[in-house]
Write an enzyme that holds these catalytic residues in place. Sequence first.
Site, PDB file in Angstrom:
ATOM      1  N   ASP A  13       0.747  -1.254   0.027  1.00 14.71           N
ATOM      2  CA  ASP A  13      -0.116  -0.108  -0.145  1.00 14.71           C
ATOM      3  C   ASP A  13       0.723   1.190  -0.138  1.00 14.71           C
ATOM      4  OD1 ASP A  13      -2.140  -1.709   0.133  1.00 14.71           O
ATOM      5  OD2 ASP A  13      -2.113  -1.687   2.280  1.00 14.71           O
ATOM      6  N   LYS A  16       1.598   2.127  -5.078  1.00 14.21           N
ATOM      7  CA  LYS A  16       2.170   1.685  -6.269  1.00 14.21           C
ATOM      8  C   LYS A  16       1.605   2.014  -7.597  1.00 14.21           C
ATOM      9  CE  LYS A  16       2.112  -2.330  -4.424  1.00 14.21           C
ATOM     10  NZ  LYS A  16       1.913  -2.065  -2.951  1.00 14.21           N
ATOM     11  N   GLY A  40      -4.760  -4.495  -3.571  1.00 15.31           N
ATOM     12  CA  GLY A  40      -5.976  -3.249  -3.798  1.00 15.31           C
ATOM     13  C   GLY A  40      -5.011  -2.141  -4.251  1.00 15.31           C
ATOM     14  N   HIS A  41      -5.205  -1.818  -5.448  1.00  7.89           N
ATOM     15  CA  HIS A  41      -4.274  -0.899  -6.067  1.00  7.89           C
ATOM     16  C   HIS A  41      -5.165   0.284  -6.555  1.00  7.89           C
ATOM     17  CE1 HIS A  41      -0.883  -3.716  -7.150  1.00  7.89           C
ATOM     18  NE2 HIS A  41      -0.806  -3.390  -5.867  1.00  7.89           N
ATOM     19  N   GLN A 216       1.945  -5.914  -3.364  1.00  7.53           N
ATOM     20  CA  GLN A 216       2.572  -6.124  -1.909  1.00  7.53           C
ATOM     21  C   GLN A 216       3.618  -5.540  -1.842  1.00  7.53           C
ATOM     22  OE1 GLN A 216       1.219  -9.542  -3.486  1.00  7.53           O
ATOM     23  NE2 GLN A 216      -0.617  -8.604  -2.924  1.00  7.53           N
TER      24      GLN A 216
HETATM   25  P1  GDP Z   1      -1.089   0.346  -3.499  1.00  8.68           P
HETATM   26  O1  GDP Z   1      -1.312  -1.026  -3.079  1.00  8.68           O
HETATM   27  O2  GDP Z   1       0.546   0.441  -3.280  1.00  8.68           O
HETATM   28  O3  GDP Z   1      -1.207   0.754  -5.021  1.00  8.68           O
HETATM   29  O4  GDP Z   1      -1.521   1.312  -2.848  1.00  8.68           O
HETATM   30  P2  GDP Z   1      -3.100   1.590  -2.090  1.00  8.68           P
HETATM   31  O5  GDP Z   1      -3.810   2.026  -3.229  1.00  8.68           O
HETATM   32  O6  GDP Z   1      -3.615   0.306  -1.389  1.00  8.68           O
HETATM   33  O7  GDP Z   1      -3.034   2.883  -1.172  1.00  8.68           O
HETATM   34  C1  GDP Z   1      -2.449   3.748  -1.399  1.00  8.68           C
HETATM   35  C2  GDP Z   1      -3.551   5.020  -1.235  1.00  8.68           C
HETATM   36  O8  GDP Z   1      -3.157   6.314  -1.099  1.00  8.68           O
HETATM   37  C3  GDP Z   1      -4.772   5.050  -2.126  1.00  8.68           C
HETATM   38  O9  GDP Z   1      -5.756   5.349  -1.720  1.00  8.68           O
HETATM   39  C4  GDP Z   1      -4.229   6.269  -3.130  1.00  8.68           C
HETATM   40  O10 GDP Z   1      -5.215   6.822  -3.875  1.00  8.68           O
HETATM   41  C5  GDP Z   1      -3.656   7.202  -1.940  1.00  8.68           C
HETATM   42  N1  GDP Z   1      -2.505   8.208  -2.869  1.00  8.68           N
HETATM   43  C6  GDP Z   1      -1.521   7.555  -3.564  1.00  8.68           C
HETATM   44  N2  GDP Z   1      -0.725   8.690  -3.467  1.00  8.68           N
HETATM   45  C7  GDP Z   1      -0.872   9.447  -2.823  1.00  8.68           C
HETATM   46  C8  GDP Z   1      -0.505  10.672  -2.329  1.00  8.68           C
HETATM   47  O11 GDP Z   1       0.767  11.231  -2.617  1.00  8.68           O
HETATM   48  N3  GDP Z   1      -1.151  11.394  -1.593  1.00  8.68           N
HETATM   49  C9  GDP Z   1      -2.406  11.009  -0.993  1.00  8.68           C
HETATM   50  N4  GDP Z   1      -2.801  11.787  -0.069  1.00  8.68           N
HETATM   51  N5  GDP Z   1      -3.025   9.952  -1.341  1.00  8.68           N
HETATM   52  C10 GDP Z   1      -2.116   9.152  -2.023  1.00  8.68           C
HETATM   53  P1  IMO Z   2      -0.954  -4.165  -2.101  1.00 11.68           P
HETATM   54  O1  IMO Z   2      -0.524  -4.656  -3.359  1.00 11.68           O
HETATM   55  C1  IMO Z   2      -0.946  -4.551   2.165  1.00 11.68           C
HETATM   56  C2  IMO Z   2      -0.821  -8.403   3.949  1.00 11.68           C
HETATM   57  C3  IMO Z   2      -2.107  -8.881   4.572  1.00 11.68           C
HETATM   58  C4  IMO Z   2      -1.404  -9.943   5.351  1.00 11.68           C
HETATM   59  C5  IMO Z   2      -0.314 -10.742   4.478  1.00 11.68           C
HETATM   60  C6  IMO Z   2      -0.772 -11.968   4.241  1.00 11.68           C
HETATM   61  O2  IMO Z   2      -2.202  -3.481  -2.069  1.00 11.68           O
HETATM   62  O3  IMO Z   2       0.141  -3.314  -1.732  1.00 11.68           O
HETATM   63  P2  IMO Z   2      -2.209 -12.790   1.941  1.00 11.68           P
HETATM   64  O4  IMO Z   2      -3.578 -12.693   1.897  1.00 11.68           O
HETATM   65  O5  IMO Z   2      -1.459 -12.246   1.141  1.00 11.68           O
HETATM   66  O6  IMO Z   2      -1.851 -14.039   2.348  1.00 11.68           O
HETATM   67  O7  IMO Z   2      -1.853 -11.911   3.499  1.00 11.68           O
HETATM   68  O8  IMO Z   2      -0.009  -9.864   3.739  1.00 11.68           O
HETATM   69  N1  IMO Z   2      -1.102  -8.193   2.445  1.00 11.68           N
HETATM   70  C7  IMO Z   2      -1.073  -6.797   2.014  1.00 11.68           C
HETATM   71  N2  IMO Z   2      -0.983  -5.698   2.774  1.00 11.68           N
HETATM   72  N3  IMO Z   2      -1.045  -4.389   0.668  1.00 11.68           N
HETATM   73  C8  IMO Z   2      -1.351  -5.648   0.144  1.00 11.68           C
HETATM   74  O9  IMO Z   2      -1.336  -5.501  -1.266  1.00 11.68           O
HETATM   75  C9  IMO Z   2      -1.397  -6.869   0.601  1.00 11.68           C
HETATM   76  N4  IMO Z   2      -1.546  -8.090   0.216  1.00 11.68           N
HETATM   77  C10 IMO Z   2      -1.452  -8.793   1.362  1.00 11.68           C
HETATM   78  O10 IMO Z   2      -2.623  -8.035   5.144  1.00 11.68           O
HETATM   79  O11 IMO Z   2      -0.665  -9.380   6.628  1.00 11.68           O
HETATM   80 MG    MG Z   3      -2.840  -1.574  -1.672  1.00 17.78          MG
END
Ligand code: GDP
Ligand code: IMO
Ligand code: MG
Length: 417
Positions: A13, A16, A40-41, A216
Amino acid sequence: MSVTAVLGCLWGDEGKAKIVDALAVRADAIIRFQGGSNAGHTIIKDGEKYVFHLVPSGMLYPEKHCFLGAGTVIDPIMLLEEMKALQDRGLSFEGRFFIDPRATMVLPLHKELDSKREDSDGQTKIGTTRRGIGPTYADRASRIALQIIDLIDPERLKSRLERIYAFHGRDTANIDKLTDELLKKGEMLKPYFVQVPYVLDQFYREGRDLLFEGAQGTLLDVGFGTYPFVTSSYTSAGGISAGSGFPPNKIDRILGVYKAYTTRVGEGPFPTELDNEIGNRIRKQGNEYGAATGRPRRCGWFDGVAARFTAMINGITDGAITLLDVLSGFDTLNICVGYCIEGISTREMPFNAEDLNHAQPIYIEMKGWHEDITGIRDFESLPPNAKKYIEKLEEVIGIRFTVISVGADRKQTIYRT
Ligand code: GDP
Ligand code: IMO
Ligand code: MG
């Protein structure tokens, strides 16, 4: 022509997808090589929110080619649901979405096993996403898993389902029904099957830009993460080739994505965690709730020890720092530059989760800034203390940040050469 990988360098998270989306402007192909629907991207485009799980984040660009490599684990039911939801929003998959049929199949059985393990008193709770990821990769390594290619051969599908259900001590009475259901999914997915390694090789020889999208984060890597509190795939740079069939010596750039602070969702050690008002404030300002499961994310200060380790093992060429805007308004900010473990200070990442659990962070204190930075588009215009914070992180990690994200929107990005 260039081949770039975008990897999460903390516990996932890191933002990416936002970075993939920004870099994908120049790419022709976006490739997922590991993980499954546990990801979750999030991308915000023109104020609209999209959350990708298995479908590569490049899909938002109508002309880009998107691939799921052999190293991914695919739940056909969930994938088709995700595709349908995107198609309903106007995205077209035809001729530009491809699946390597070698990818491993996630079955309903795997989700049940995942939940059973999580809820079992005798097992360490990991806090998984319950998407069946661990049990599927385990069956793959045990050589009893099904591959996506099995979806289009009725005989083979049925016999493999019978075998895997029997292996797990399950009743095989409903196998006919499951076989029929999966065959229908196979019909729908078949048009997307290609030999991903050959197509990527061809793209490369034609001089097209490739972009690998990590899921991840490196601290969740099954080999080098905080085991056993990890996911079950190789999330680090080594996983790119293993999971796509594209050779490692052709990758030019490995961009590491670092959040400006640290978050973690699920169980496991987290030395810089702020289980207090400051942590709550970061969660609120950063809206830190899981994109896949909605769980509140644990929040803490930037962990420079972990960050330096992941830069090292991934061979990070340059970095992106994300969610910097979330830190506006703090008088001071801490950066962890070492750990003290049982009276001994170190800058090395310990290899076991227990030591990391006992690690006391050694902090340096930086002055914060109060300005809203979400409208800034060049490095020089950032508040002096924000620049100092970035430069200190660069020094601690030993990389340079070429991308700075100051908001969730595509446009809220600063590029540095
Ligand atoms: P990922 O799994 O690495 O793609 O990241 P996630 O989507 O799970 O979580 C990142 C969260 O931060 C999402 O809600 C994005 O919309 C948000 N986000 C990404 N870059 C920025 C930023 O520079 N500032 C803010 N405030 N939110 C951001
Ligand atoms: P993105 O791509 C954050 C965590 C879970 C748990 C561990 C193992 O959005 O960054 P799993 O279901 O993979 O066997 O869970 O890894 N986890 C993540 N944490 N971002 C993710 O994906 C994750 N995918 C799995 O919360 O701790
Ligand atoms: Mg994510």
